[in-house]
Design a protein around this motif. Sequence first.
Motif, PDB file in Angstrom:
ATOM      1  N   TYR A 130       0.817  -1.210   0.000  1.00 11.49           N
ATOM      2  CA  TYR A 130       0.000   0.000   0.000  1.00 11.49           C
ATOM      3  C   TYR A 130       0.855   1.266   0.000  1.00 11.49           C
TER       4      TYR A 130
ATOM      5  N   ILE B 129      -6.038  -0.402  -2.785  1.00  8.79           N
ATOM      6  CA  ILE B 129      -4.850  -0.081  -1.993  1.00  8.79           C
ATOM      7  C   ILE B 129      -3.620  -0.901  -2.400  1.00  8.79           C
TER       8      ILE B 129
ATOM      9  N   LEU C 242      -2.696  -5.163   6.688  1.00 12.25           N
ATOM     10  CA  LEU C 242      -1.467  -4.509   6.244  1.00 12.25           C
ATOM     11  C   LEU C 242      -0.375  -4.808   7.259  1.00 12.25           C
TER      12      LEU C 242
ATOM     13  N   TRP D 215      -9.733  -5.104  -1.882  1.00 15.30           N
ATOM     14  CA  TRP D 215      -8.540  -4.362  -1.478  1.00 15.30           C
ATOM     15  C   TRP D 215      -7.733  -3.900  -2.694  1.00 15.30           C
TER      16      TRP D 215
ATOM     17  N   SER E 269      -6.960   0.223   5.695  1.00 20.57           N
ATOM     18  CA  SER E 269      -6.099   1.317   5.236  1.00 20.57           C
ATOM     19  C   SER E 269      -6.388   2.630   5.950  1.00 20.57           C
TER      20      SER E 269
END
Length: 85
Positions: free
Chosen positions: A7, A78, A31, A75, A43
């Motif tokens: 990301y 990201i 993440l 996702w 995120s």
Amino acid sequence: MKKYYWYKNCPACKQGRLIITRDLTHERLYLHCEECEMGWLNSSDANENKNGFLTLLVDFETENPTLETIQKNNWSEIANHSFEE
């Protein structure tokens, strides 16, 4: 070679990349910072550097997700960068 999707740089240590990782135990993505081992479940929390957790203190199995898995979990937006190892 494996392809990893990430990301942005970690908001906690400012050095590592936030790699999209699959938590097999809880069937979710998160993440994961490759440097400081911090993790975020979404995120927006990573952007604000809140609700992070030290992944070394959590007991779960992980794997590198495929792009298909990332897309299925919504996702894709990201997965800004990638690298191979």
